[in-house]
Design a protein around this motif. Sequence first.
Motif, PDB file in Angstrom:
ATOM      1  N   GLU A 137     -19.444  44.500 -24.894  1.00 42.64           N
ATOM      2  CA  GLU A 137     -20.197  43.379 -25.488  1.00 42.64           C
ATOM      3  C   GLU A 137     -20.570  42.362 -24.420  1.00 42.64           C
ATOM      4  O   GLU A 137     -21.703  41.866 -24.367  1.00 42.64           O
ATOM      5  CB  GLU A 137     -19.365  42.725 -26.582  1.00 42.64           C
ATOM      6  N   THR A 138     -19.632  42.034 -23.550  1.00 47.15           N
ATOM      7  CA  THR A 138     -19.911  41.078 -22.481  1.00 47.15           C
ATOM      8  C   THR A 138     -20.903  41.653 -21.480  1.00 47.15           C
ATOM      9  O   THR A 138     -21.801  40.955 -20.995  1.00 47.15           O
ATOM     10  CB  THR A 138     -18.604  40.683 -21.770  1.00 47.15           C
ATOM     11  N   ALA A 139     -20.761  42.928 -21.177  1.00 50.13           N
ATOM     12  CA  ALA A 139     -21.665  43.574 -20.214  1.00 50.13           C
ATOM     13  C   ALA A 139     -23.107  43.515 -20.697  1.00 50.13           C
ATOM     14  O   ALA A 139     -24.045  43.422 -19.887  1.00 50.13           O
ATOM     15  CB  ALA A 139     -21.229  45.015 -19.985  1.00 50.13           C
ATOM     16  N   LEU A 169     -26.725  50.465 -19.217  1.00 48.57           N
ATOM     17  CA  LEU A 169     -27.058  49.128 -18.707  1.00 48.57           C
ATOM     18  C   LEU A 169     -27.425  49.158 -17.227  1.00 48.57           C
ATOM     19  O   LEU A 169     -27.961  48.179 -16.705  1.00 48.57           O
ATOM     20  CB  LEU A 169     -25.863  48.195 -18.902  1.00 48.57           C
ATOM     21  N   ALA A 170     -27.128  50.255 -16.530  1.00 46.57           N
ATOM     22  CA  ALA A 170     -27.270  50.302 -15.076  1.00 46.57           C
ATOM     23  C   ALA A 170     -28.740  50.413 -14.666  1.00 46.57           C
ATOM     24  O   ALA A 170     -29.525  51.129 -15.283  1.00 46.57           O
ATOM     25  CB  ALA A 170     -26.484  51.475 -14.513  1.00 46.57           C
ATOM     26  N   ARG A 171     -29.070  49.697 -13.583  1.00 42.63           N
ATOM     27  CA  ARG A 171     -30.413  49.736 -13.000  1.00 42.63           C
ATOM     28  C   ARG A 171     -30.268  49.713 -11.476  1.00 42.63           C
ATOM     29  O   ARG A 171     -29.334  49.087 -10.948  1.00 42.63           O
ATOM     30  CB  ARG A 171     -31.245  48.523 -13.426  1.00 42.63           C
ATOM     31  N   PRO A 172     -31.164  50.361 -10.745  1.00 40.63           N
ATOM     32  CA  PRO A 172     -31.086  50.295  -9.281  1.00 40.63           C
ATOM     33  C   PRO A 172     -31.099  48.871  -8.744  1.00 40.63           C
ATOM     34  O   PRO A 172     -30.459  48.579  -7.735  1.00 40.63           O
ATOM     35  CB  PRO A 172     -32.326  51.080  -8.835  1.00 40.63           C
ATOM     36  N   PRO A 175     -27.741  45.580 -13.089  1.00 37.97           N
ATOM     37  CA  PRO A 175     -26.380  45.733 -12.573  1.00 37.97           C
ATOM     38  C   PRO A 175     -26.072  47.180 -12.177  1.00 37.97           C
ATOM     39  O   PRO A 175     -26.695  48.110 -12.657  1.00 37.97           O
ATOM     40  CB  PRO A 175     -25.514  45.302 -13.751  1.00 37.97           C
ATOM     41  N   TRP A 176     -25.087  47.321 -11.261  1.00 41.64           N
ATOM     42  CA  TRP A 176     -24.531  48.628 -10.941  1.00 41.64           C
ATOM     43  C   TRP A 176     -23.246  48.804 -11.734  1.00 41.64           C
ATOM     44  O   TRP A 176     -22.474  47.851 -11.902  1.00 41.64           O
ATOM     45  CB  TRP A 176     -24.232  48.745  -9.452  1.00 41.64           C
ATOM     46  N   VAL A 177     -23.036  49.998 -12.235  1.00 40.68           N
ATOM     47  CA  VAL A 177     -21.851  50.306 -13.034  1.00 40.68           C
ATOM     48  C   VAL A 177     -20.953  51.247 -12.229  1.00 40.68           C
ATOM     49  O   VAL A 177     -21.396  52.308 -11.787  1.00 40.68           O
ATOM     50  CB  VAL A 177     -22.232  50.953 -14.379  1.00 40.68           C
TER      51      VAL A 177
END
Length: 373
Positions: A137-139, A169-172, A175-177
């Motif tokens: 939820e926070t992410a 949620l990850a994108r180049p 954010p990185w996960v």
Amino acid sequence: MSWKHLFSKSLAADPERLHFAAHSHHLWPDASHDGHMAAWQDAAALADHKWDKIMGPVWSEAQQHVADELKLPDPATLCFAPNTHDFIVRLLSAIPARPVRVLATDGEFHSFRRQMIRWVESGEVVLQPEPPDSLLETARTGEFDLIFASHVLFNSGTIISALDELAALARPEGPWVVIDGYHGFKAIETDLSQIADRVFYLGGGYKYAMAGEGACFLHAPQGFAERPVVTGWYAAFDDLALAPGDVGYGPDGRRFLGSTFDPSGLYRFNAVQNMLDSEGLTTVVISDHVAALQAQFLEDDPLADFELLNPLGDQQHARFLAFRGEAASALHDRLAKQNVVTDVRGNVLRIGFALYHDRHDVARLTKIIRELT
């Protein structure tokens, strides 16, 4: 069943020891000795040219073992290092924003937590720790550059199940996960095939892969963190003829390499994984063996005054049982005096089960605990 014969050297080194800390320092199987000796023999026979073999067939074999276990589409996304801390430092160095906004669970291991706290002190990082059940939820607020979560929390055995949702949620560009698989790799079945192009994954051979120190790895998705600022000359191993001042990087996971390292961990890792394959000891088979021993221990219930933080159920389970109680530290010390190895984290006693245990070992452990409490 028992697979003690695969660990004859470690068990013979201290026959009276009961080692129930496989989650902390897994006993080494005999195959690891063979791998270690192979590293020495190659160093003697090949001398300067040993690196052609290490960075060639030894490296690629280790990559394939990890890729097969995690269902990674491309083994070339994997890099090896002496420890996962090296990778964390290089990962953070590749994020251009300062301070780096980091979201993590409130149960991450000491190495990560200590480094983050120090970076917070220096102004490099803004850290937000969250309980596992509120992490996703926070992410989703989108306010972070780095999202870091252990697949299995080291202190409680809690399993983070929302890997796919975090990966989404990850994108180049951020954010990185990052998934820390140190208590997950070779302990619970893990299929990264559908999210390998979006998440980083850390792991190592020290625990359930049974290879000892020096065989940690990072899966790095293509297009993410392409030029770590903290880097070593091995990261440009493909092209050592670059002009002075040019900083080149490997085209795959090797962009996270540092410099010269002790390769014996990779030899041990390969030898042990080959042994497990030849014995048919998959992660599922080992987990089923461990689950039966855990169920036996819980049925005997020698720690009735403690709170079990990770009860058994129908879902995947950590290879250890985590018991919380005021007497955890004292019991750990009393067990140690009886040559029974467990470990304690604050007020949590952890008991780890492995292939080298059988029902007789669990019965002995239960008897000793009852005598001490």
